[in-house]
Design an enzyme around this catalytic site. Structure first.
Site, PDB file in Angstrom:
ATOM      1  N   ASP A   1      60.080 108.119 -65.544  1.00 20.22           N
ATOM      2  CA  ASP A   1      59.263 106.924 -65.982  1.00 20.22           C
ATOM      3  C   ASP A   1      59.330 106.369 -67.440  1.00 20.22           C
ATOM      4  OD1 ASP A   1      57.001 104.951 -65.827  1.00 20.22           O
ATOM      5  OD2 ASP A   1      55.878 106.160 -67.292  1.00 20.22           O
ATOM      6  N   LEU A   2      59.564 104.938 -67.855  1.00 19.53           N
ATOM      7  CA  LEU A   2      59.778 104.476 -69.067  1.00 19.53           C
ATOM      8  C   LEU A   2      58.537 104.543 -70.171  1.00 19.53           C
ATOM      9  CD1 LEU A   2      61.788 103.095 -70.892  1.00 19.53           C
ATOM     10  CD2 LEU A   2      60.984 100.942 -69.847  1.00 19.53           C
ATOM     11  N   ASP A   3      57.464 103.784 -69.649  1.00 19.73           N
ATOM     12  CA  ASP A   3      56.561 103.481 -70.776  1.00 19.73           C
ATOM     13  C   ASP A   3      55.558 104.806 -70.754  1.00 19.73           C
ATOM     14  OD1 ASP A   3      56.845 100.735 -71.284  1.00 19.73           O
ATOM     15  OD2 ASP A   3      56.173 100.296 -69.188  1.00 19.73           O
TER      16      ASP A   3
ATOM     17  N   THR B   1      55.182 102.323 -75.413  1.00 16.73           N
ATOM     18  CA  THR B   1      55.052 100.886 -75.530  1.00 16.73           C
ATOM     19  C   THR B   1      53.428 100.277 -75.140  1.00 16.73           C
ATOM     20  OG1 THR B   1      55.713 100.936 -73.105  1.00 16.73           O
ATOM     21  CG2 THR B   1      57.272  99.929 -74.667  1.00 16.73           C
TER      22      THR B   1
ATOM     23  N   LYS C   1      47.655 102.192 -67.708  1.00 18.83           N
ATOM     24  CA  LYS C   1      49.031 102.900 -67.925  1.00 18.83           C
ATOM     25  C   LYS C   1      49.471 103.069 -66.279  1.00 18.83           C
ATOM     26  CE  LYS C   1      48.366 104.962 -72.203  1.00 18.83           C
ATOM     27  NZ  LYS C   1      47.887 106.232 -73.119  1.00 18.83           N
ATOM     28  N   GLY C   2      50.792 102.774 -66.385  1.00 18.90           N
ATOM     29  CA  GLY C   2      51.547 102.994 -64.958  1.00 18.90           C
ATOM     30  C   GLY C   2      50.938 101.997 -64.004  1.00 18.90           C
TER      31      GLY C   2
ATOM     32  N   ARG D   1      51.879  94.890 -63.849  1.00 19.08           N
ATOM     33  CA  ARG D   1      51.291  93.599 -64.612  1.00 19.08           C
ATOM     34  C   ARG D   1      49.815  93.008 -63.910  1.00 19.08           C
ATOM     35  NH1 ARG D   1      55.612  89.777 -66.153  1.00 19.08           N
ATOM     36  NH2 ARG D   1      56.848  91.524 -66.573  1.00 19.08           N
TER      37      ARG D   1
ATOM     38  N   SER E   1      60.397 102.863 -62.916  1.00 20.39           N
ATOM     39  CA  SER E   1      59.185 102.416 -63.724  1.00 20.39           C
ATOM     40  C   SER E   1      58.811 101.193 -63.199  1.00 20.39           C
ATOM     41  CB  SER E   1      59.984 101.876 -65.182  1.00 20.39           C
ATOM     42  OG  SER E   1      59.063 101.071 -65.858  1.00 20.39           O
ATOM     43  N   ALA E   2      57.468 100.719 -63.221  1.00 12.84           N
ATOM     44  CA  ALA E   2      56.681  99.650 -62.962  1.00 12.84           C
ATOM     45  C   ALA E   2      57.134  98.438 -63.538  1.00 12.84           C
ATOM     46  CB  ALA E   2      55.425  99.999 -62.847  1.00 12.84           C
ATOM     47  N   SER E   3      57.926  98.887 -64.574  1.00 12.38           N
ATOM     48  CA  SER E   3      58.012  97.484 -65.520  1.00 12.38           C
ATOM     49  C   SER E   3      59.084  96.643 -65.228  1.00 12.38           C
ATOM     50  CB  SER E   3      58.137  98.093 -67.136  1.00 12.38           C
ATOM     51  OG  SER E   3      58.608  96.907 -67.746  1.00 12.38           O
TER      52      SER E   3
ATOM     53  N   ASN F   1      60.540  94.694 -67.403  1.00 15.94           N
ATOM     54  CA  ASN F   1      60.977  94.758 -68.741  1.00 15.94           C
ATOM     55  C   ASN F   1      61.912  95.858 -69.060  1.00 15.94           C
ATOM     56  OD1 ASN F   1      60.047  91.985 -69.700  1.00 15.94           O
ATOM     57  ND2 ASN F   1      57.859  93.100 -69.496  1.00 15.94           N
TER      58      ASN F   1
ATOM     59  N   LYS G   1      53.340 102.291 -57.820  1.00  9.68           N
ATOM     60  CA  LYS G   1      52.804 103.533 -58.020  1.00  9.68           C
ATOM     61  C   LYS G   1      51.274 103.528 -57.714  1.00  9.68           C
ATOM     62  CE  LYS G   1      55.958 104.654 -61.512  1.00  9.68           C
ATOM     63  NZ  LYS G   1      56.416 104.755 -62.880  1.00  9.68           N
TER      64      LYS G   1
ATOM     65  N   GLU H   1      56.573 112.027 -65.483  1.00  8.98           N
ATOM     66  CA  GLU H   1      55.674 110.864 -65.611  1.00  8.98           C
ATOM     67  C   GLU H   1      54.540 111.218 -66.645  1.00  8.98           C
ATOM     68  OE1 GLU H   1      54.228 108.381 -64.751  1.00  8.98           O
ATOM     69  OE2 GLU H   1      55.263 107.338 -63.340  1.00  8.98           O
ATOM     70  N   ASP H   2      53.954 110.162 -67.084  1.00 12.11           N
ATOM     71  CA  ASP H   2      52.608 110.329 -67.920  1.00 12.11           C
ATOM     72  C   ASP H   2      51.684 109.556 -67.579  1.00 12.11           C
ATOM     73  OD1 ASP H   2      53.362 107.482 -68.326  1.00 12.11           O
ATOM     74  OD2 ASP H   2      52.109 107.237 -69.881  1.00 12.11           O
TER      75      ASP H   2
HETATM   76  C1  BG6 Z   1      54.142 100.317 -66.460  1.00 17.80           C
HETATM   77  C2  BG6 Z   1      52.972 100.388 -67.779  1.00 17.80           C
HETATM   78  O1  BG6 Z   1      55.299 101.108 -66.926  1.00 17.80           O
HETATM   79  O2  BG6 Z   1      54.593  99.058 -66.487  1.00 17.80           O
HETATM   80  C3  BG6 Z   1      51.998  99.468 -67.364  1.00 17.80           C
HETATM   81  O3  BG6 Z   1      52.712 101.592 -67.808  1.00 17.80           O
HETATM   82  C4  BG6 Z   1      52.643  98.133 -67.185  1.00 17.80           C
HETATM   83  O4  BG6 Z   1      51.159  99.383 -68.456  1.00 17.80           O
HETATM   84  C5  BG6 Z   1      53.756  98.174 -66.373  1.00 17.80           C
HETATM   85  O5  BG6 Z   1      51.497  97.082 -66.915  1.00 17.80           O
HETATM   86  C6  BG6 Z   1      54.292  96.644 -65.944  1.00 17.80           C
HETATM   87  O6  BG6 Z   1      54.958  96.421 -66.936  1.00 17.80           O
HETATM   88  P1  BG6 Z   1      55.682  94.959 -67.358  1.00 17.80           P
HETATM   89  O7  BG6 Z   1      56.548  95.298 -68.550  1.00 17.80           O
HETATM   90  O8  BG6 Z   1      56.493  94.473 -65.994  1.00 17.80           O
HETATM   91  O9  BG6 Z   1      54.546  94.071 -67.686  1.00 17.80           O
HETATM   92 MG    MG Z   2      54.219 105.521 -68.009  1.00 20.08          MG
END
Ligand code: BG6
Ligand code: MG
Length: 220
Positions: A10-12, A18, A46-47, A50, A115-117, A119, A146, A170-171
């Site tokens: 996982d990233l964040d 972040t 967390k996790g 968006r 990762s869910a992000s 970014n 997730k 994972e956190d």
């Molecule tokens: C997860 C974070 O990794 O990514 C969440 O833990 C975040 O807090 C999610 O909402 C989505 O991220 P992003 O960067 O696409 O807004």
């Molecule tokens: Mg995380």
């Protein structure tokens, strides 16, 4: 226990912290609408994706909005968030994780991101860690957030690995559920009480080597 040939990260909260930037941007958004959120509320984000994070925040403020407005607000929050993360550099990598990933590469273990992000690539570029990853599966590639196992199953598929040969780091509770649902060994990073469903938990990567983790996995 099957041999671990790939590790999915996982990233964040695992590679970089972040959460404070997400918190700052969400708090500003809540304030714009006319209410406030606390650090405790931030734990629930967390996790979480968006759009789901926005729903949780609006629920906290007791605010109901149509879909179009919600999409606009999520974009606004992301612009603020991206402003912050565009200033990130290597100093923001969490202790020990880069050395740990380097050790995996040296041991011939594949390394992937789950990762869910949306970014994630930008963040990995900013902290100069993109080159470590044999695959990147993030919010841009998945339909189901997730605890759905999609993000990790896609990662395993991109690495040509069976799920039982993969370990996940994972956190977040939702991420640990996702790893379990994918049939992968899961290592929680954080508090044992919060992450009690992980197969094993470490407080951070500080002083942790692949040898230590491999032994712990073999003893499960
Ligand atoms: C997860 C974070 O990794 O990514 C969440 O833990 C975040 O807090 C999610 O909402 C989505 O991220 P992003 O960067 O696409 O807004
Ligand atoms: Mg995380």
């Amino acid at each position: 226990m099957p041999e671990i040939k790939a590790c999915l990260f996982d990233l964040d909260g695992v590679i970089v912290d972040t959460a404070r930037y997400h918190y700052r941007a969400w708090k500003q958004l809540a304030n714009d609408i006319g209410f406030d959120i606390t650090e405790e509320d931030n734990e629930r984000l967390k996790g979480v994706s968006r759009m789901r994070s926005l729903d949780i925040i609006l629920e906290i403020g007791g605010v109901e909005l149509d879909q179009k407005t919600k999409v606009k607000l999520a974009e606004m929050k992301n612009l603020r968030y991206v402003e912050d993360i565009s200033l990130m550099d290597k100093t923001e990598i969490l202790p020990g994780v880069e050395q740990f990933i380097q050790e995996l590469k040296d041991s011939g273990i594949k390394v992937g991101l789950g990762s869910a992000s949306k970014n994630s690539t930008m963040i990995l570029e900013k902290i100069n860690m993109l080159h470590y990853f044999d695959c990147i599966v993030d919010g841009n590639k998945i339909e189901n957030a997730k605890p759905d196992p999609e993000v990790f199953l896609k990662g395993a598929a991109e690495l040509n690995m069976s799920p039982e040969n993969c370990a996940v780091f994972e956190d977040a509770i939702a991420g640990i559920e996702a790893a379990r649902n994918a049939g992968m060994v899961c290592i929680g990073i954080g508090s044992e009480t919060t992450l009690q469903n992980a197969d094993l938990v470490i407080s951070s990567f500080g002083g942790i080597t692949w040898q230590i983790i491999k032994e712990k996995i073999n003893n499960l």
